[in-house]
Design an enzyme around this catalytic site. Structure first.
Site, PDB file in Angstrom:
ATOM      1  CB  CYS A  85      23.375  56.877  33.279  1.00  0.00           C
ATOM      2  SG  CYS A  85      24.789  57.107  32.219  1.00  0.00           S
ATOM      3  CD  GLN A 140      15.180  57.728  27.089  1.00  0.00           C
ATOM      4  OE1 GLN A 140      14.739  57.619  25.943  1.00  0.00           O
ATOM      5  NE2 GLN A 140      16.491  57.749  27.321  1.00  0.00           N
ATOM      6  CG  HIS A 161      19.349  58.961  33.580  1.00  0.00           C
ATOM      7  ND1 HIS A 161      20.264  59.930  33.921  1.00  0.00           N
ATOM      8  CD2 HIS A 161      19.830  58.368  32.460  1.00  0.00           C
ATOM      9  CE1 HIS A 161      21.252  59.919  33.042  1.00  0.00           C
ATOM     10  NE2 HIS A 161      21.011  58.983  32.146  1.00  0.00           N
ATOM     11  CE  LYS A 219      18.329  61.211  26.536  1.00  0.00           C
ATOM     12  NZ  LYS A 219      19.386  60.231  26.375  1.00  0.00           N
ATOM     13  CG  ASP A 235      14.207  62.198  33.556  1.00  0.00           C
ATOM     14  OD1 ASP A 235      14.158  62.678  32.405  1.00  0.00           O
ATOM     15  OD2 ASP A 235      15.142  61.470  33.953  1.00  0.00           O
TER      16      ASP A 235
HETATM   17  N1  C6P Z   1      19.918  58.702  28.889  1.00  0.00           N
HETATM   18  C1  C6P Z   1      20.577  56.714  27.711  1.00  0.00           C
HETATM   19  O1  C6P Z   1      21.286  56.103  26.909  1.00  0.00           O
HETATM   20  P1  C6P Z   1      21.195  64.002  28.926  1.00  0.00           P
HETATM   21  O2  C6P Z   1      22.371  63.093  28.881  1.00  0.00           O
HETATM   22  O3  C6P Z   1      21.384  65.139  29.884  1.00  0.00           O
HETATM   23  O4  C6P Z   1      20.747  64.444  27.572  1.00  0.00           O
HETATM   24  O5  C6P Z   1      19.976  63.123  29.461  1.00  0.00           O
HETATM   25  C2  C6P Z   1      20.037  62.548  30.732  1.00  0.00           C
HETATM   26  C3  C6P Z   1      18.904  61.596  30.923  1.00  0.00           C
HETATM   27  C4  C6P Z   1      17.960  61.871  31.895  1.00  0.00           C
HETATM   28  N2  C6P Z   1      16.903  61.068  32.071  1.00  0.00           N
HETATM   29  C5  C6P Z   1      16.715  59.957  31.348  1.00  0.00           C
HETATM   30  C6  C6P Z   1      15.506  59.120  31.584  1.00  0.00           C
HETATM   31  C7  C6P Z   1      17.640  59.613  30.369  1.00  0.00           C
HETATM   32  O6  C6P Z   1      17.450  58.507  29.665  1.00  0.00           O
HETATM   33  C8  C6P Z   1      18.779  60.435  30.163  1.00  0.00           C
HETATM   34  C9  C6P Z   1      19.829  60.058  29.179  1.00  0.00           C
HETATM   35  C10 C6P Z   1      20.800  58.193  27.891  1.00  0.00           C
HETATM   36  O7  C6P Z   1      19.667  56.173  28.334  1.00  0.00           O
HETATM   37  C11 C6P Z   1      22.235  58.512  28.149  1.00  0.00           C
HETATM   38  S1  C6P Z   1      22.799  57.932  29.716  1.00  0.00           S
END
Ligand code: C6P
Length: 401
Positions: A357, A197, A117, A220, A194
């Site tokens: 993203c 997910q 990401h 999430k 990370d």
């Molecule tokens: N992915 C998706 O629709 P935040 O936005 O800070 O809570 O998480 C960022 C983030 C970091 N790593 C991974 C693997 C992610 O999937 C995400 C967030 C969302 O896939 C929003 S772009």
């Protein structure tokens, strides 16, 4: 487990009975118990923590710090290794801006992947640029997976950091992280994982994984928006400089000197995300009650069912048919993912379309973007039916021109 009973925990389904919510990788729905925990804080307390010398503030402080204990237990960390942040992005940036900017030097190497990401990849791209370090990419296999063999090829004595995803938000693959962490440690490198997910979908034990840092978001995993966690090994957090300065993180401040509190507090500047932390702790208790055995099984069952039915539709390209988690990325051949998305919306099916993203992987897939359906434990077979109906409708509509 009775899926309808579980769905009763989520007020959204009462409001919108026909909803097929398949955008769980973007954000999950929130159960009533989490909403109630937020409500309780705002209704009864609503005051600041760590500062007030009155009962309400003591109680808010207790709830806030108890939340840290709950979340630490949830991932098998120590209390002082859990830093509250705004979300996974903030946590991942904190590691890069603090650890990276302090400990990465010219000529060092940082390993990343095209499955990252932007919030995992971009901070290290910038650290490497500023510090004159080299950013290296693990070559993905034919399916788009990270393999241990490919990782070994880029790991050298110069590797200082491995910045890597546990589960890809586009492909849904689980990285073989245990072996990667072991190999990285043998070279003296640290691993920043990370977990955005991963943590919502599988039982995580940071001690067993032996990762150095783990970042994830509350929203999430049935928790509130605006709260996230950075787990870090204490010895690392202890030697890292803060990246934000000000209220509550300071120890002593004089005209010509300043000292900071110990971790995790030195990274929590200003009034913290009190209600968010309390809500996230409630979400952890809720997920433990549901149980990760069920969560893993239900997601896999539904995604396999959906993939099988998708593959029966001519013209549908599924990019990750063999993924282990509830994420499906696909396109209808010749149809822009955003065009397809509008038909899903008309069917009350929430999915995501675009590059998610994660442009490195959509580029790798040679597409501008994908349509992504992502399942969670409260989804049911009827959601798959609605989803497949919408795919067919989108195809028929756009192929009719
Ligand atoms: N992915 C998706 O629709 P935040 O936005 O800070 O809570 O998480 C960022 C983030 C970091 N790593 C991974 C693997 C992610 O999937 C995400 C967030 C969302 O896939 C929003 S772009």
């Amino acid at each position: 487990m009775d899926i309808n009973k579980i769905r009763n925990d989520f007020p959204q389904f009462n409001e919108n009975k026909d909803l097929a919510y398949l955008d769980n990788s973007a954000s999950s729905l929130k159960p009533k118990c989490v909403i109630d925990a937020l409500d309780d804080y705002y209704n009864r307390l609503g005051v600041n923590v760590h500062r007030g010398v009155y009962k309400l503030s003591y109680e808010a402080t207790d709830l806030y710090e108890e939340a840290r204990t709950t979340i630490a237990k949830f991932i098998n960390a120590k209390f002082e290794e859990v830093v509250f942040t705004r979300g996974a992005s903030a946590s991942l940036n904190l590691v890069a801006l603090s650890y990276g900017m302090r400990f990465i030097n010219q000529g060092d190497e940082v390993i990343t992947t095209e499955l990252e990401h932007h919030s995992s990849h971009m901070p290290w791209f910038n650290v490497c640029k500023v510090k004159g370090a080299k950013l290296k990419y693990v070559e993905l296999d034919k399916e788009g997976r990270i393999t241990v063999e490919a990782f070994k090829k880029v790991l050298t004595d110069k590797t200082k950091v491995v910045a890597i995803t546990y589960v890809s938000n586009v492909m849904g693959y689980i990285t073989p992280i245990r072996e990667i962490i072991k190999l990285a440690h043998e070279k003296g490198a640290i691993v920043t994982l990370d977990g955005a997910q991963a943590v919502p979908h599988m039982k995580i034990d940071v001690k067993e994984l032996d990762c150095d840092f783990l970042s994830f978001s509350g929203h999430k995993m049935c928790g509130p928006t605006g709260i996230g966690i950075l787990y870090g090994k204490y010895n690392l957090l202890d030697k890292m400089p803060p990246i934000e300065f000000g209220g509550d993180m300071a120890d002593t401040v004089r005209r010509d000197s300043q000292t900071y509190k110990v971790p995790p507090y030195k990274f929590e500047t200003g009034t913290p995300i009190i209600a968010g932390a309390i809500g996230l702790a409630e979400a952890c208790r809720y997920l433990d009650k549901i149980g990760f055995d069920f969560i893993v099984k239900q997601e896999k069952y539904l995604r396999d069912l959906a993939v099988k039915r998708l593959q029966e539709i001519e013209g549908v390209i599924v990019y990750n048919p063999n993924a282990e988690t509830g994420i499906i990325s696909f396109n209808i051949d010749g149809v822009h993912p955003h065009d397809a998305a509008s038909v899903f919306d008309n069917n009350n099916v929430c999915i995501r379309a675009g590059h998610h993203c994660a442009q490195l992987i959509t580029t790798w897939l040679k597409t501008i973007g994908t349509v992504r359906a992502s399942f969670y434990f409260y989804n049911k077979e009827e959601d798959v039916d609605k989803f497949i109906k919408a795919v067919k409708e989108a195809k028929d509509f756009f192929y009719s021109f």
